[in-house]
Design an enzyme around this catalytic site. Structure first.
Site, PDB file in Angstrom:
ATOM      1  N   LEU A  98      50.784  45.252  46.182  1.00 31.07           N
ATOM      2  CA  LEU A  98      50.285  45.990  45.031  1.00 31.07           C
ATOM      3  C   LEU A  98      49.708  45.050  43.988  1.00 31.07           C
ATOM      4  CD1 LEU A  98      53.087  48.648  44.568  1.00 31.07           C
ATOM      5  CD2 LEU A  98      50.693  49.083  45.102  1.00 31.07           C
ATOM      6  N   GLU A 101      42.370  36.096  51.795  1.00 27.36           N
ATOM      7  CA  GLU A 101      43.755  36.286  52.246  1.00 27.36           C
ATOM      8  C   GLU A 101      43.817  36.114  53.766  1.00 27.36           C
ATOM      9  OE1 GLU A 101      45.390  39.995  50.911  1.00 27.36           O
ATOM     10  OE2 GLU A 101      45.392  39.382  48.811  1.00 27.36           O
TER      11      GLU A 101
HETATM   12 ZN   LIG Z   1      48.533  42.040  52.914  1.00 27.39          ZN
END
Ligand SMILES: [Zn+2]
Length: 107
Positions: A14, A79
């Site tokens: 989040l 990421e």
């Molecule tokens: Zn993730």
């Protein structure tokens, strides 16, 4: 980020993605790490590990792709640990919608 170590993966998801881009909510995204290199978990250094190299070679065969490569259109930080499943119609439709750049998206 060491200050995030006490967060659950859901909480971390989040906080690491802009509103509307937390792919973990779709159920089709997963964060992966290299068990032999735990210091690289949730770090761009994961991209230097054997596990990441394996993923680069083999993930497409299992219908997984890197969600946020460098320079992704969503503007999300790279990421290398975050992969999404695109192997069926519902998941493809989910990410087709999600990956469209959204004007005025808040972060
Ligand atoms: Zn993730």
């Amino acid at each position: 980020m060491s200050e995030n170590r006490n967060q659950t993966k859901a909480e971390r998801a989040l906080t690491s993605a802009p509103a509307g881009y937390s792919e973990h909510h779709t159920g089709y995204a997963i964060d992966l790490g290299d068990g032999d290199n735990p210091s690289t978990h949730f770090s761009v250094d994961f991209a230097k590990t054997p596990a990441f190299r394996w993923l680069e070679r083999n993930a497409p065969r299992y219908s997984f792709e890197l969600s946020f490569p460098p320079g992704n259109p969503q503007g999300v930080a790279y990421e290398p640990w975050h992969w999404r499943f695109t192997g069926d119609r519902e998941s493809l439709e989910t990410f087709f919608r999600v990956t469209r750049p959204v004007p005025n998206a808040t972060r």
